[in-house]
Design a protein around this motif. Structure first.
Motif, PDB file in Angstrom:
ATOM      1  N   HIS A 287       0.874  -1.244   0.109  1.00 48.68           N
ATOM      2  CA  HIS A 287      -0.129   0.071   0.151  1.00 48.68           C
ATOM      3  C   HIS A 287       0.862   1.350   0.053  1.00 48.68           C
ATOM      4  O   HIS A 287       0.454   2.280  -0.542  1.00 48.68           O
ATOM      5  CB  HIS A 287      -0.994   0.099   1.190  1.00 48.68           C
ATOM      6  CG  HIS A 287      -2.107  -0.720   1.131  1.00 48.68           C
ATOM      7  ND1 HIS A 287      -3.121  -0.432   0.084  1.00 48.68           N
ATOM      8  CD2 HIS A 287      -2.752  -1.922   1.684  1.00 48.68           C
ATOM      9  CE1 HIS A 287      -4.112  -1.187  -0.014  1.00 48.68           C
ATOM     10  NE2 HIS A 287      -3.811  -2.411   1.003  1.00 48.68           N
ATOM     11  N   ARG A 288       1.917   1.142   0.693  1.00 51.92           N
ATOM     12  CA  ARG A 288       2.911   2.341   0.738  1.00 51.92           C
ATOM     13  C   ARG A 288       3.410   2.493  -0.814  1.00 51.92           C
ATOM     14  O   ARG A 288       3.637   3.845  -1.191  1.00 51.92           O
ATOM     15  CB  ARG A 288       4.074   2.107   1.530  1.00 51.92           C
ATOM     16  CG  ARG A 288       3.660   2.089   3.105  1.00 51.92           C
ATOM     17  CD  ARG A 288       5.010   1.932   3.963  1.00 51.92           C
ATOM     18  NE  ARG A 288       4.839   2.640   5.235  1.00 51.92           N
ATOM     19  CZ  ARG A 288       5.478   2.139   6.326  1.00 51.92           C
ATOM     20  NH1 ARG A 288       6.662   1.531   6.213  1.00 51.92           N
ATOM     21  NH2 ARG A 288       5.321   2.657   7.528  1.00 51.92           N
ATOM     22  N   ARG A 289       3.567   1.461  -1.552  1.00 52.68           N
ATOM     23  CA  ARG A 289       4.264   1.726  -2.871  1.00 52.68           C
ATOM     24  C   ARG A 289       3.176   2.297  -4.026  1.00 52.68           C
ATOM     25  O   ARG A 289       3.430   2.727  -4.962  1.00 52.68           O
ATOM     26  CB  ARG A 289       5.003   0.604  -3.163  1.00 52.68           C
ATOM     27  CG  ARG A 289       6.045   0.077  -2.772  1.00 52.68           C
ATOM     28  CD  ARG A 289       6.395  -1.434  -3.146  1.00 52.68           C
ATOM     29  NE  ARG A 289       6.901  -1.562  -4.319  1.00 52.68           N
ATOM     30  CZ  ARG A 289       7.041  -2.709  -4.932  1.00 52.68           C
ATOM     31  NH1 ARG A 289       7.117  -3.853  -4.316  1.00 52.68           N
ATOM     32  NH2 ARG A 289       7.422  -2.727  -6.136  1.00 52.68           N
ATOM     33  N   ARG A 290       1.721   1.804  -3.815  1.00 54.40           N
ATOM     34  CA  ARG A 290       0.623   2.150  -4.723  1.00 54.40           C
ATOM     35  C   ARG A 290       0.390   3.552  -4.671  1.00 54.40           C
ATOM     36  O   ARG A 290       0.391   4.157  -3.421  1.00 54.40           O
ATOM     37  CB  ARG A 290      -0.552   1.174  -4.325  1.00 54.40           C
ATOM     38  CG  ARG A 290      -0.205  -0.165  -4.855  1.00 54.40           C
ATOM     39  CD  ARG A 290      -1.301  -0.980  -4.595  1.00 54.40           C
ATOM     40  NE  ARG A 290      -1.247  -2.336  -4.974  1.00 54.40           N
ATOM     41  CZ  ARG A 290      -2.221  -3.356  -4.895  1.00 54.40           C
ATOM     42  NH1 ARG A 290      -3.254  -3.046  -4.501  1.00 54.40           N
ATOM     43  NH2 ARG A 290      -1.831  -4.449  -5.202  1.00 54.40           N
TER      44      ARG A 290
END
Length: 496
Positions: free
Chosen positions: A493-496
Motif C-alpha cells: 500500500h505504501r508503494r501504490r
C-alpha cells in the motif's frame, strides 16, 4: 363511473365547477392493512418470476395504457381541470418512464461481480439488488399519473408489489391505473392495489408495515408522514416540490428564454413542482426579457373556455396562497409587469408577471404553485447563481446562455437535483435521468437506474475460492505469520 357510496365516503369534484364526479370509500387502517397483506402475497409470486417475465408483464401494461390513453387523459382532465392535450402529454411521458423501467431493470439490478481486493483475494465477491417487498406510494394531484409512476413502475420493475394511495383530488385516475394493470396482468391480482381517502388513509398506509413509502407532496405533509415512518424505521422517499430558478445571461437567446419561462411558469396553471417560479437575468437583458415574457403571457388564452392554455387551480385553497404571494410582493415594492392581484379570482387565475420583487418576499421564498413568475435583475451570473442557490428548495433549475458549454458550466454551480440548459424541464422527458432534490424539495431519487435501486436492497455475497496462504480471520493462524502478512500488505500500500 359513480361508485356506490358506502357509509364513509368522499366526493371527487371538478375543480372548475365543483360538480361531483364520483364518490369513493374512505379506507381506514383495517382496509389498508388488508390491501398490504394481499400485496405481500402477490409480491412473493412476482419476485419469484424470471426478470424477463416481469418485463413482459410490465410492457403489456404499458401497451394497455397506450390503448386507453384517451380515457386515462379524460380522467386526469376531469379531476385536475387541466386541458385534455396536457393530460395526453402526461400519459405519453408516463409511457416513456414505464417502458424504460421495464426494459432496464434486469441490467441495473442483476448480480454483478466486484473486485475483492488484496486482503480478500481468495474470495469471489458479488452484489445483487433484491426487491424490498411491498412499497406504499402516496401520490399527488397535479400529475396524478406521471409522478406516481416514477415510483409505481420502478418499484414493480424491481420486483415489488405496490399499494397506491392517490390524492383525494384524483382518486379515479389512480383506480383507473390499477384497473388497467389488472386487465393487462390478470394472473397477478393484488400486485398493484389502490386505497382511497384523505390524509388519514396515507397515515394508515405509512403505519401498515410496508417496506418503503414513496411520497410526493408538500414539505409539511412529508414531515408528518416521515415521523410516522420513523416509528417503525420504514424507509422513506420524499419529493416535496420546488421554487425553481432560471438563470439568463446577457448573450442568451431571449426569445427562446421568454418562451420557455412562460411555458414553465404558466403550464398546468403553474402547478408543477419543477416549474419556473423565479428568473434571474443579468441587468442589461432584464428589460428586454421582461417585455418578451409579458408579450407571450398576454397572448395566452385563459379562463374557463375550452381554448384556454391552462386550466383552473385544482385545489381550492391554493387560490388564497397565490393571492397572498402576489399581494405581498407588490406591497414590498415589487412591480406587476402583467396581471396583479385582480388576476387571482376564483379557480381560473390569469398570468401574473412580477418584476424586481425583494428576495425575502413569499413570492420568492415560498412555493406559489400558481401561474405567476418573478423576474429579478442581477449584476452578473455570479449573483444569479447565488440568489438561485439561496432558496431552501433545491429541485430543478434552468440556464439560458449563448453557448451550451457555458450554460453547462453555470449549471454545475447550481444547487439543484436537475438542470436544463437552453430549455426548461428537459430532464423530465429523459427516463434514464434520476429526478429528485434536497432541502425542502425532499430526498431520494426516482427515474433512471437510481430510481430502480431506490426500490431494491443490495445484497453482498462472498464465496471462498481457495484457502488463503495466511488466514487473518482464524485464531489458529500463528501471530508471526499474521505479522508478516500485515507487513507485506502495508508495504504494498505504501508503494501504490
Amino acid at each position: 363511473m359513480t361508485h356506490t357510496a358506502p357509509a364513509a365516503t368522499f366526493a371527487s369534484r371538478h375543480p372548475a365547477t365543483g360538480d361531483v364526479l364520483a364518490h369513493y370509500p374512505v379506507h381506514g387502517a383495517s382496509e389498508t392493512a388488508a390491501a398490504v397483506d394481499r400485496a405481500r402475497q402477490a409480491a412473493t409470486r412476482w419476485a419469484a418470476l424470471p426478470a424477463a417475465r416481469r418485463r413482459s408483464h410490465l410492457l403489456a401494461w404499458k401497451r394497455e395504457l397506450a390503448d386507453c390513453l384517451d380515457s386515462l387523459a379524460e380522467s386526469i382532465a376531469a379531476e385536475t381541470g387541466k386541458p385534455r392535450q396536457d393530460a395526453q402529454l402526461e400519459v405519453l411521458l408516463t409511457l416513456e418512464q414505464l417502458n424504460w423501467a421495464a426494459r432496464n431493470a434486469h441490467r441495473v439490478l442483476r448480480r454483478r461481480r466486484v473486485r475483492a481486493g488484496l486482503v480478500a483475494a481468495n474470495q469471489a465477491a458479488t452484489v445483487v439488488h433484491r426487491p424490498l417487498g411491498v412499497v406504499g406510494v402516496i401520490g399527488p394531484w397535479n400529475y396524478p399519473v406521471y409522478t406516481p409512476m416514477g415510483s409505481i413502475g420502478y418499484a414493480l420493475a424491481a420486483g415489488n408489489a405496490v399499494v397506491l394511495k392517490p390524492s383525494e383530488y384524483t382518486p379515479g385516475t389512480g383506480l383507473l391505473l390499477a384497473e388497467r394493470f389488472a386487465a393487462a396482468v390478470p394472473e397477478h391480482a393484488g400486485l398493484l392495489t389502490v386505497v382511497t381517502g384523505p390524509g388519514s388513509t396515507g397515515e394508515a398506509l405509512a403505519r401498515s408495515g410496508v417496506d418503503k413509502v414513496a411520497f410526493t407532496g408538500s414539505p409539511g405533509t412529508a414531515r408528518k408522514v416521515m415521523a410516522v415512518c420513523a416509528e417503525s424505521l420504514t424507509p422513506f422517499l420524499a419529493e416535496c416540490g420546488g421554487k425553481d430558478a432560471v438563470v439568463v445571461t446577457a448573450d442568451a437567446d431571449l426569445d427562446a428564454a421568454a418562451d420557455a419561462v412562460v411555458w414553465g411558469a404558466m403550464g398546468n396553471a403553474g402547478q408543477t413542482c419543477a416549474g419556473v417560479e423565479r428568473v434571474y437575468v443579468v441587468r442589461e437583458a432584464h428589460a428586454e426579457l421582461c417585455a418578451k415574457v409579458v408579450e407571450r403571457a398576454r397572448a395566452l388564452p385563459t379562463g374557463p373556455s375550452a381554448e384556454a392554455a391552462y386550466g383552473p387551480l385544482t385545489m381550492p385553497s391554493q387560490t388564497e396562497v397565490v393571492r397572498r404571494h402576489v399581494s405581498a410582493a407588490l406591497e414590498a415594492g415589487g412591480r406587476a409587469a402583467f396581471g396583479g392581484v385582480e388576476s387571482v379570482a376564483g379557480p381560473h387565475v390569469g398570468p401574473v408577471v412580477l418584476v424586481d420583487v425583494p428576495e425575502d418576499s413569499p413570492a420568492v421564498t415560498e412555493e406559489t404553485f400558481g401561474p405567476t413568475v418573478v423576474i429579478n435583475s442581477v449584476a452578473d451570473v455570479a449573483e444569479a447563481v447565488a440568489r438561485a442557490n439561496a432558496s431552501r428548495y433545491a429541485l430543478g433549475a434552468a440556464v439560458f446562455s449563448g453557448g451550451g458549454r457555458a450554460g453547462a458550466a453555470i449549471a454545475a454551480r447550481l444547487r439543484a437535483g436537475a438542470v436544463s440548459v437552453n430549455s426548461v424541464l428537459g430532464f423530465a422527458a429523459v427516463p434514464a435521468l434520476p429526478f429528485g432534490g434536497s432541502g425542502d424539495s425532499g430526498f431520494g431519487r426516482i427515474h433512471g437506474a437510481d430510481g430502480l435501486r431506490a426500490f431494491a436492497a443490495p445484497q453482498s455475497v462472498t464465496v471462498r475460492r481457495f484457502a488463503a496462504p495466511v488466514d487473518l480471520t482464524s485464531f489458529r493462524t500463528p501471530a508471526a505469520a499474521k505479522a508478516r502478512a500485515i507487513a507485506l500488505a502495508r508495504a504494498l500500500h505504501r508503494r501504490r
